[in-house]
Enzyme design. Structure first.
Site, mmCIF file in Angstrom:
data_model
loop_
_atom_site.group_PDB
_atom_site.id
_atom_site.type_symbol
_atom_site.label_atom_id
_atom_site.label_comp_id
_atom_site.label_asym_id
_atom_site.label_seq_id
_atom_site.Cartn_x
_atom_site.Cartn_y
_atom_site.Cartn_z
ATOM 1 N N ASP A 182 -7.575 15.633 -6.285
ATOM 2 C CA ASP A 182 -8.859 14.727 -5.904
ATOM 3 C C ASP A 182 -9.813 15.891 -5.866
ATOM 4 O O ASP A 182 -10.043 16.362 -5.100
ATOM 5 C CB ASP A 182 -8.681 14.338 -4.600
ATOM 6 N N GLU A 266 -8.181 12.527 -11.473
ATOM 7 C CA GLU A 266 -8.892 10.835 -11.770
ATOM 8 C C GLU A 266 -9.684 10.976 -12.815
ATOM 9 O O GLU A 266 -9.892 12.570 -12.655
ATOM 10 C CB GLU A 266 -9.241 10.828 -10.540
ATOM 11 N N CYS A 319 -2.565 2.679 1.136
ATOM 12 C CA CYS A 319 -1.955 3.933 1.733
ATOM 13 C C CYS A 319 -0.625 4.509 1.280
ATOM 14 O O CYS A 319 0.105 3.321 0.190
ATOM 15 C CB CYS A 319 -1.207 3.487 2.800
ATOM 16 N N CYS A 322 3.139 3.259 2.111
ATOM 17 C CA CYS A 322 3.412 1.508 1.958
ATOM 18 C C CYS A 322 3.211 1.165 0.932
ATOM 19 O O CYS A 322 3.404 0.066 0.570
ATOM 20 C CB CYS A 322 3.354 0.711 3.032
ATOM 21 N N CYS A 338 -3.171 3.494 8.757
ATOM 22 C CA CYS A 338 -2.904 2.659 7.751
ATOM 23 C C CYS A 338 -2.041 0.865 9.313
ATOM 24 O O CYS A 338 -1.997 1.531 10.259
ATOM 25 C CB CYS A 338 -1.856 2.661 7.101
ATOM 26 N N CYS A 341 1.595 -0.021 8.395
ATOM 27 C CA CYS A 341 2.341 0.954 7.957
ATOM 28 C C CYS A 341 2.938 1.874 9.791
ATOM 29 O O CYS A 341 3.337 2.651 9.909
ATOM 30 C CB CYS A 341 3.272 1.618 7.629
ATOM 31 N N ASP A 348 -8.612 12.575 1.790
ATOM 32 C CA ASP A 348 -8.500 13.310 0.596
ATOM 33 C C ASP A 348 -6.894 13.481 0.220
ATOM 34 O O ASP A 348 -6.769 13.268 -1.019
ATOM 35 C CB ASP A 348 -9.268 14.673 0.864
HETATM 36 ZN ZN LIG Z 1 0.870 2.421 5.244
#
Ligand SMILES: [Zn+2]
Length: 381
Positions: A182, A266, A319, A322, A338, A341, A348
Site C-alpha cells: 500500500d 494500487e 475487512c 470477512c 470490523c 467479525c 495500512d
Molecule cells: Zn470482518
C-alpha cells in the site's frame, strides 16, 4: 533482446567542453527556430508540418550564410533533435502531452549521437570532431557496443553520457513469495506482512538550505556572474534531492523484485492527486510514479509479475478477514475493529492485505474480476 541505457558521468577536456557547448547551442537553435516556424504555420494556415518538411527546413537553415556555424558541428544531433520534436508533436496531437516548449540555455542540455557520430574502440568512446576519448568514470562495465549515445550536461554543470546497448535480461530464479503493498505518504509503502518502509522526505530535509539559497539568488543582479554562481548553488541542492530520492527508490524496488514473484499494488492516479494543493508537495517528493515505473521494468526483466489493481477498489475500507466494507473510514483512523467479525485491523496493513488478495485474483482469473472494475495488469509473465 531489449535495449537498455547505461549512464556514466564523464569529465570533458577543455576542447571537448567547448565543442559540446557549441553543439548544444546549435541543437537548441535548430530546435527552437523550427518549432517557431511550425507554430507559425499551424496558427496562420492550420498547416501541420511533418518530420520530412522539418528536415528540409534544417537543410535550408544550413545553407543560410549567416548560419554557417551550424555546419561546424556534427549534423547528427541537429537531425536527431528534429526527430525528438516530431515525437513531442505526436504526443501533443494524441493528447498525451502539452504543446512542445522552447529549449532554454539555463536548463539541462542534451544531444543524441547515432553510430555515424561516435566511435567505440577498445573500450573507449570518441565523439565525432574530437580526437581524445571521453574520460568516463566507468561505474559498471558496458556490455557491448552502444547504438546510440546521449550526452547531457545538467543544470549544475555535470556531464553524463548514456549508452544504449542490446541487453539480454536474465530471469531471476522463481520464488514462492507474493506481496501486497500500500503506497503512502507517512511511509513510502506498507506491506501486507506489516513492514513499514519510511518515507525519507528528501525535500523537507533540504528545505531550509534550499530556501536560503533561493533567497540569495533572488537578490543577485540579473545577468551578473554572482547570480550565475547562486543559480548553480540552487541547482546543486535540487540535484542532491533528486539523486537521493532516485537512489532510495532504486534500492527499494530492487529489494521487492528480488524477494517476490508477484507484487500487487494500487494503480494510483498520481496526476489527479498532485492537484490536491495541501498534499501535492509531499506526493511529488515521495515519487510514487517513478517507484511504480522502476518496479514495472525491473519486473519485466526479472520475469516477475507486477499487478496494478484499480484505485477504486475499496482496499482501505474493506475487512480483509470477512470482506465487510465500511461506508467510510476517515484518514485519522489508523486502526479499527470490523463491526461484522470483530477483527482488529491496522489501516495500512489491512489495505495491503486486500490489495494482495485482489491482485492474486486478477492474476488467477484474468481481467474480469467481479466488483473490482477495470483492472490493469502490467508486465506479467
Ligand atoms: Zn470482518
Amino acid at each position: 533482446m531489449t535495449k537498455r541505457a547505461y549512464k556514466y558521468r564523464f569529465y570533458p577536456t577543455t576542447e571537448q567542453a567547448e565543442l559540446l557547448a557549441r553543439t548544444f547551442g546549435c541543437v537548441r537553435f535548430v530546435y527552437n527556430s523550427v518549432l517557431r516556424w511550425r507554430a507559425d504555420a499551424f496558427h496562420q494556415c492550420q498547416e501541420k508540418i511533418g518530420y520530412a518538411q522539418a528536415s528540409t527546413r534544417l537543410t535550408a537553415l544550413k545553407q543560410d550564410p549567416e548560419l554557417a556555424f551550424l555546419s561546424e558541428v556534427s549534423s547528427v544531433p541537429l537531425q536527431q533533435c528534429l526527430r525528438h520534436q516530431q515525437t513531442a508533436f505526436k504526443n501533443f496531437f494524441e493528447g498525451r502531452a502539452k504543446y512542445p516548449v522552447f529549449k532554454s540555455r539555463k536548463r539541462r542540455q542534451s544531444i543524441e549521437l547515432t553510430l555515424s557520430a561516435f566511435k567505440y574502440v577498445d573500450g573507449q568512446l570518441y565523439m565525432a570532431k574530437s580526437k581524445a576519448p571521453l574520460a568516463i568514470r566507468w561505474s559498471r562495465p558496458l556490455p557491448g557496443e552502444p547504438s546510440t549515445l546521449t550526452i547531457s550536461k545538467d543544470s549544475t554543470g555535470r556531464y553524463f553520457v548514456s549508452c544504449l546497448c542490446e541487453f539480454e535480461p536474465s530471469k531471476l530464479p522463481v520464488t514462492p513469495n507474493m506481496i501486497g503493498i500500500d503506497l503512502g505518504l507517512k511511509d513510502l509503502f506498507i506491506t501486507d506482512q506489516g513492514e513499514r518502509v519510511g518515507n525519507p522526505r528528501h525535500t523537507a530535509k533540504y528545505a531550509t538550505s534550499l530556501a536560503l539559497a533561493q533567497r540569495r539568488l533572488s537578490k543577485k543582479k540579473l545577468g551578473s556572474a554572482n547570480r550565475a554562481k547562486a543559480r548553480i548553488k540552487v541547482a546543486k541542492l535540487h540535484a542532491k534531492i533528486s539523486d537521493c530520492r532516485q537512489d532510495n527508490l532504486h534500492k527499494l524496488s530492487r529489494r521487492l523484485i528480488n524477494d517476490n514473484q508477484v507484487i500487487c499494488l494500487e494503480s494510483l492516479k498520481v496526476k489527479n492527486m498532485i492537484r490536491n494543493p495541501t498534499l501535492s508537495k509531499a506526493i511529488a517528493d515521495v515519487g510514487w510514479g517513478e517507484f511504480v515505473r522502476q518496479l514495472a521494468y525491473k519486473a519485466a526483466w526479472a520475469g516477475r509479475s507486477l499487478v496494478a489493481i484499480d484505485p477504486w477498489f475499496p482496499s482501505t475500507k474493506r475487512c480483509s478477514d470477512c470482506g465487510h466494507t465500511l461506508s467510510s473510514l476517515p484518514l485519522s483512523v489508523r486502526a479499527w475493529d470490523c463491526p461484522k467479525c470483530g477483527a482488529t485491523h491496522d489501516r495500512d496493513i489491512n489495505a495491503a492485505t486486500n490489495i494482495k488478495a485482489a491482485g492474486l485474483a486478477v492474476l488467477a482469473l484474468g481481467e474480469n474480476v467481479r466488483g473490482m472494475g477495470p483492472v490493469s495488469v502490467s508486465c506479467s509473465r
